[in-house]
Design an enzyme around this catalytic site. Sequence first.
Site: not given
Length: 226
Positions: A133-134, A164
């Site tokens: 993910c991030h 996002e």
Amino acid sequence: MKVLIVLTSHDQLGTTGKKTGFWLEELAAPYYTFKDAGAEIVLASPKGGQPPLDPKSNEPSSQTDATRRFEGDATAQDQLAHTVRLDTVSQADFDTVFYPGGHGPLWDLAEDAHSIALIESFIEAGKPVALVCHAPGVLRHVKASDGKPLVAGKQVTGFTNTEEDGVGLTEVVPFLVEDELKAKGGVYSKGPDWGSYVVTDGPLITGQNPASSSEAATVLMKHLAG
């Protein structure tokens, strides 16, 4: 088998006044993938102790079987409350490292010298590194042995610009994961928004979003099994 899981200690969502942290599914699903395979798991964070949970990740719409199992697991909760300080862990003590996402890592782990050095040492030792993910954003300052960005020329994925935008935080985050991976020379690819998508390039394993966390952990275990 010994697995290190590195969590964020950052709890502020930019200047919004809202809270952030790690995303529960991205910890819970891999945690049980590893635990059910008999692995020993150590949780670490920059500050140690209880890392901040992104409150949105524990809302009913974000809960999964894995998150509910984790919430009801006294042993897991105790481990989470007592994460070890990141600067006290050594690559030599582990077979692999896994980084859950959530927005928190974009602020602390992406700039953390201990995290950067740790990932570099795992890669140099030929041990797999997985990030979802991030969390692939924490690779932004990680270098390969030749001094170039680790992701340069490598197949990678991570939270997409459209994902996002979908959560309304494009103007809040310090950088966009997709843009940063591309800027560092990564060969970035993605699947449909919010669907599971995992990319492997040698010992580097990256997953696109929360839905990719279980698959990324499974791919990591297969890599370790040879």
